[in-house]
Write a protein that holds these residues in place. Structure first.
Motif, PDB file in Angstrom:
ATOM      1  N   THR A   1       0.814  -1.219   0.000  1.00 26.50           N
ATOM      2  CA  THR A   1       0.000   0.000   0.000  1.00 26.50           C
ATOM      3  C   THR A   1       0.844   1.264   0.000  1.00 26.50           C
ATOM      4  OG1 THR A   1      -0.126   0.087   2.410  1.00 26.50           O
ATOM      5  CG2 THR A   1      -1.854  -1.160   1.264  1.00 26.50           C
ATOM      6  N   GLU A   2       2.164   1.105  -0.010  1.00 32.15           N
ATOM      7  CA  GLU A   2       3.093   2.235   0.094  1.00 32.15           C
ATOM      8  C   GLU A   2       2.778   3.089   1.320  1.00 32.15           C
ATOM      9  OE1 GLU A   2       2.880   4.115  -3.750  1.00 32.15           O
ATOM     10  OE2 GLU A   2       4.043   2.501  -4.687  1.00 32.15           O
ATOM     11  N   CYS A   3       2.376   2.429   2.374  1.00 38.74           N
ATOM     12  CA  CYS A   3       2.037   3.044   3.658  1.00 38.74           C
ATOM     13  C   CYS A   3       0.830   3.980   3.584  1.00 38.74           C
ATOM     14  CB  CYS A   3       3.240   3.753   4.281  1.00 38.74           C
ATOM     15  SG  CYS A   3       4.588   2.626   4.685  1.00 38.74           S
ATOM     16  N   ASN A   4       0.105   3.945   2.490  1.00 39.14           N
ATOM     17  CA  ASN A   4      -1.106   4.748   2.333  1.00 39.14           C
ATOM     18  C   ASN A   4      -2.282   3.917   2.849  1.00 39.14           C
ATOM     19  OD1 ASN A   4      -2.777   6.840   1.697  1.00 39.14           O
ATOM     20  ND2 ASN A   4      -2.977   6.252  -0.451  1.00 39.14           N
ATOM     21  N   CYS A   5      -2.305   3.688   4.155  1.00 39.16           N
ATOM     22  CA  CYS A   5      -3.297   2.836   4.787  1.00 39.16           C
ATOM     23  C   CYS A   5      -3.395   3.236   6.248  1.00 39.16           C
ATOM     24  CB  CYS A   5      -2.880   1.367   4.653  1.00 39.16           C
ATOM     25  SG  CYS A   5      -1.289   1.005   5.452  1.00 39.16           S
ATOM     26  N   GLN A   6      -4.186   2.499   6.999  1.00 39.63           N
ATOM     27  CA  GLN A   6      -4.245   2.721   8.436  1.00 39.63           C
ATOM     28  C   GLN A   6      -4.166   1.386   9.154  1.00 39.63           C
ATOM     29  OE1 GLN A   6      -7.871   4.739   9.373  1.00 39.63           O
ATOM     30  NE2 GLN A   6      -9.147   2.952   9.105  1.00 39.63           N
ATOM     31  N   ILE A   7      -3.629   1.430  10.362  1.00 38.91           N
ATOM     32  CA  ILE A   7      -3.563   0.255  11.215  1.00 38.91           C
ATOM     33  C   ILE A   7      -4.349   0.573  12.474  1.00 38.91           C
ATOM     34  CG2 ILE A   7      -2.065  -1.140  12.698  1.00 38.91           C
ATOM     35  CD1 ILE A   7       0.109  -0.872  10.579  1.00 38.91           C
ATOM     36  N   VAL A   8      -5.217  -0.346  12.864  1.00 39.66           N
ATOM     37  CA  VAL A   8      -5.939  -0.252  14.121  1.00 39.66           C
ATOM     38  C   VAL A   8      -5.502  -1.457  14.940  1.00 39.66           C
ATOM     39  CG1 VAL A   8      -8.185  -0.176  15.256  1.00 39.66           C
ATOM     40  CG2 VAL A   8      -7.885   0.888  13.001  1.00 39.66           C
ATOM     41  N   ASN A   9      -4.778  -1.214  16.000  1.00 34.79           N
ATOM     42  CA  ASN A   9      -4.229  -2.259  16.848  1.00 34.79           C
ATOM     43  C   ASN A   9      -5.180  -2.446  18.032  1.00 34.79           C
ATOM     44  OD1 ASN A   9      -2.649  -3.969  18.387  1.00 34.79           O
ATOM     45  ND2 ASN A   9      -0.788  -2.748  18.182  1.00 34.79           N
ATOM     46  N   LEU A  10      -6.049  -3.454  17.939  1.00 31.79           N
ATOM     47  CA  LEU A  10      -7.038  -3.721  18.987  1.00 31.79           C
ATOM     48  C   LEU A  10      -6.403  -4.534  20.107  1.00 31.79           C
ATOM     49  CD1 LEU A  10     -10.059  -4.677  16.707  1.00 31.79           C
ATOM     50  CD2 LEU A  10      -9.594  -2.471  17.786  1.00 31.79           C
TER      51      LEU A  10
END
Length: 187
Positions: free
Chosen positions: A116-125
């Motif tokens: 994604t070339e870092c064009n994303c989001q991470i949600v760490n639950l």
């Protein structure tokens, strides 16, 4: 569940949530919307409630990871700031299990972030004392947005560690210089 912090490197948060320093972002009066920065209830501070066993896994898992790092299973220079050193040795099976999990998640995340070339989001639950944010920053793999979510008691402890330890707060400040930063408790 609670939100610990959000990396808004390329996006923007509402202007009343824009903060460039961790200390400012953590001030109770800094966020006017909702109940960000709200004091924990007596029950939350005491650790009472039906979720106590689940919250207990945070400490246990963190201590096991710290021990595995200390005997060389993988490198994590940040875990020492969140977790005390284990007093007793952990079984090799536990170390190998955590090694497999950490390496597997790291492999999948790195592949995803590169794709994604870092064009994303991470949600760490259920993030607990996870050090993923700092490790991704060290590897220049921070996503566009990064969120951590956990119980209020755990989030409060993590925020305290971040505020009181420059090796944790400095990378967050650097990442958000001129951008928005939001750290706090949200109900």
């Amino acid at each position: 569940m609670q939100v610990l912090y959000a990396n808004q490197r390329m996006g923007g948060a509402p202007s009343d949530h824009a903060h460039s320093r961790v200390d400012t972002a953590l001030c109770k009066s800094a966020c006017k919307a909702g109940d960000w920065g709200r004091d924990l209830s007596r029950e939350e501070r005491a650790g009472g409630g039906a979720d106590e066993a689940v919250r207990g896994t945070c400490e246990d898992a963190s201590v096991c990871k710290r021990f595995a790092v200390s005997v060389g299973y993988w490198k994590d220079p940040y875990i020492q700031y969140f977790v005390r050193q284990a007093k007793e040795r952990k079984a090799p099976e536990i170390n190998r299990g955590y090694y497999a999990r950490v390496q597997g998640v790291s492999y999948l995340l790195e592949a995803f972030l590169k794709k994604t070339e870092c064009n994303c989001q991470i949600v760490n639950l259920g993030a607990g004392m996870d050090t993923l944010f700092w490790r991704l920053k060290d590897e220049n793999l921070l996503p566009r947005k990064y969120f951590e979510v956990d119980f209020p008691m755990i989030v409060a402890r993590k925020i305290h560690n971040i505020k009181s330890k420059p090796p944790l707060s400095k990378p967050i400040i650097e990442t958000h210089s001129g951008d928005s930063l939001l750290i706090g408790l949200k109900r």
